[in-house]
Motif scaffolding. Structure first.
Motif, short mmCIF file in Angstrom:
data_model
loop_
_atom_site.label_atom_id
_atom_site.label_comp_id
_atom_site.label_asym_id
_atom_site.label_seq_id
_atom_site.Cartn_x
_atom_site.Cartn_y
_atom_site.Cartn_z
N SER A 63 59.52 73.63 28.64
CA SER A 63 58.29 73.22 27.96
C SER A 63 58.56 72.41 26.69
O SER A 63 57.66 71.73 26.20
CB SER A 63 57.45 74.45 27.60
N ALA A 64 59.76 72.46 26.16
CA ALA A 64 60.06 71.70 24.94
C ALA A 64 60.24 70.22 25.24
O ALA A 64 60.26 69.40 24.33
CB ALA A 64 61.30 72.25 24.27
N GLY A 65 60.39 69.86 26.50
CA GLY A 65 60.55 68.46 26.86
C GLY A 65 62.01 68.05 26.89
O GLY A 65 62.91 68.86 26.69
N ALA A 66 62.22 66.79 27.14
CA ALA A 66 63.58 66.25 27.21
C ALA A 66 63.56 64.86 26.60
O ALA A 66 62.52 64.27 26.37
CB ALA A 66 64.04 66.18 28.67
N CYS A 67 64.74 64.36 26.33
CA CYS A 67 64.83 63.02 25.77
C CYS A 67 66.08 62.35 26.31
O CYS A 67 66.92 62.97 26.93
CB CYS A 67 64.88 63.08 24.25
N VAL A 68 66.17 61.08 26.07
CA VAL A 68 67.36 60.33 26.44
C VAL A 68 68.36 60.52 25.30
O VAL A 68 68.13 60.06 24.19
CB VAL A 68 67.04 58.84 26.65
N ASP A 69 69.45 61.21 25.60
CA ASP A 69 70.44 61.45 24.56
C ASP A 69 71.56 60.41 24.66
O ASP A 69 71.52 59.51 25.49
CB ASP A 69 70.99 62.88 24.64
N GLU A 70 72.56 60.53 23.81
CA GLU A 70 73.65 59.56 23.77
C GLU A 70 74.42 59.51 25.09
O GLU A 70 74.85 58.44 25.52
CB GLU A 70 74.62 59.88 22.63
N GLU A 71 74.59 60.66 25.73
CA GLU A 71 75.34 60.69 27.00
C GLU A 71 74.61 59.91 28.09
O GLU A 71 75.21 59.10 28.79
CB GLU A 71 75.54 62.14 27.44
N ILE A 72 73.31 60.12 28.22
CA ILE A 72 72.54 59.42 29.24
C ILE A 72 72.48 57.93 28.93
O ILE A 72 72.65 57.08 29.81
CB ILE A 72 71.13 60.02 29.36
N MET A 73 72.25 57.57 27.66
CA MET A 73 72.21 56.16 27.28
C MET A 73 73.54 55.49 27.56
O MET A 73 73.60 54.34 28.02
CB MET A 73 71.83 56.02 25.80
N GLY A 74 74.64 56.21 27.32
CA GLY A 74 75.96 55.67 27.63
C GLY A 74 76.13 55.38 29.11
O GLY A 74 76.70 54.35 29.49
N ARG A 75 75.60 56.26 29.96
CA ARG A 75 75.67 56.03 31.41
C ARG A 75 74.87 54.80 31.81
O ARG A 75 75.30 53.99 32.63
CB ARG A 75 75.13 57.24 32.17
N TYR A 76 73.66 54.66 31.24
CA TYR A 76 72.83 53.49 31.55
C TYR A 76 73.54 52.20 31.15
O TYR A 76 73.60 51.25 31.92
CB TYR A 76 71.48 53.57 30.82
N ILE A 77 74.08 52.18 29.93
CA ILE A 77 74.75 50.97 29.45
C ILE A 77 75.99 50.69 30.29
O ILE A 77 76.26 49.54 30.66
CB ILE A 77 75.08 51.09 27.95
N ALA A 78 76.76 51.73 30.62
CA ALA A 78 77.97 51.54 31.43
C ALA A 78 77.61 50.98 32.80
O ALA A 78 78.33 50.11 33.33
CB ALA A 78 78.72 52.86 31.57
N TYR A 79 76.51 51.43 33.39
CA TYR A 79 76.08 50.90 34.69
C TYR A 79 75.70 49.43 34.57
O TYR A 79 76.10 48.60 35.39
CB TYR A 79 74.90 51.71 35.24
N LEU A 80 74.93 49.09 33.53
CA LEU A 80 74.51 47.70 33.35
C LEU A 80 75.70 46.79 33.10
O LEU A 80 75.73 45.64 33.57
CB LEU A 80 73.50 47.61 32.21
N VAL A 81 76.71 47.29 32.40
CA VAL A 81 77.94 46.52 32.21
C VAL A 81 78.68 46.41 33.54
O VAL A 81 79.18 45.34 33.91
CB VAL A 81 78.84 47.19 31.13
N GLY A 82 78.72 47.50 34.30
CA GLY A 82 79.44 47.53 35.57
C GLY A 82 78.89 46.57 36.61
O GLY A 82 79.65 46.02 37.41
N ILE A 83 77.57 46.33 36.61
CA ILE A 83 77.01 45.40 37.59
C ILE A 83 76.94 43.98 37.04
O ILE A 83 76.47 43.08 37.72
CB ILE A 83 75.61 45.85 38.08
N GLY A 84 77.40 43.79 35.81
CA GLY A 84 77.44 42.46 35.23
C GLY A 84 76.14 42.03 34.57
O GLY A 84 75.96 40.85 34.27
#
Length: 101
Positions: free
Chosen positions: A41-62
């Motif tokens: 019930s407290a909710g969730a957020c995008v933390d540094e770990e998840i943001m790192g995965r997103y950025i790494a994926y975007l870098v990985g696909i060019g």
């Protein structure tokens, strides 16, 4: 002229967003904790770990270059994301935002 006011007013400045409340969702999630044994019930957020995965994926696909840590104190490395050759070939067939760059 039903849309006249859209063209003649400062729409972003004049528009007021509705007040949003998640109290019903929080109450339902708190009640659901009896069954799932997890209180979400407290909710969730995008933390540094998840943001790192997103950025790494975007870098990985060019889609974007790898960020540099020049001059940044406490800079972290991106996680190692494995994108197989088969996945890259499949991304070539996807249109729009999901396509391999």
């Amino acid at each position: 002229m039903p849309l006249y006011h859209f063209a003649t007013t400062a729409l972003p400045a004049d528009t007021i967003a509705p007040e949003m409340s998640d109290s019903n969702a929080a109450t339902a999630l708190k009640s659901d904790a009896r069954f799932t044994h997890q209180d979400l019930s407290a909710g969730a957020c995008v933390d540094e770990e998840i943001m790192g995965r997103y950025i790494a994926y975007l870098v990985g696909i060019g889609f974007m270059p790898s960020p540099t840590a020049a001059g940044a104190s406490g800079a972290k490395n991106l996680p190692d994301i494995k994108i197989s050759p088969e996945q890259k070939i499949a991304l070539l067939r996807v249109g729009g935002r999901g396509a391999l760059v």
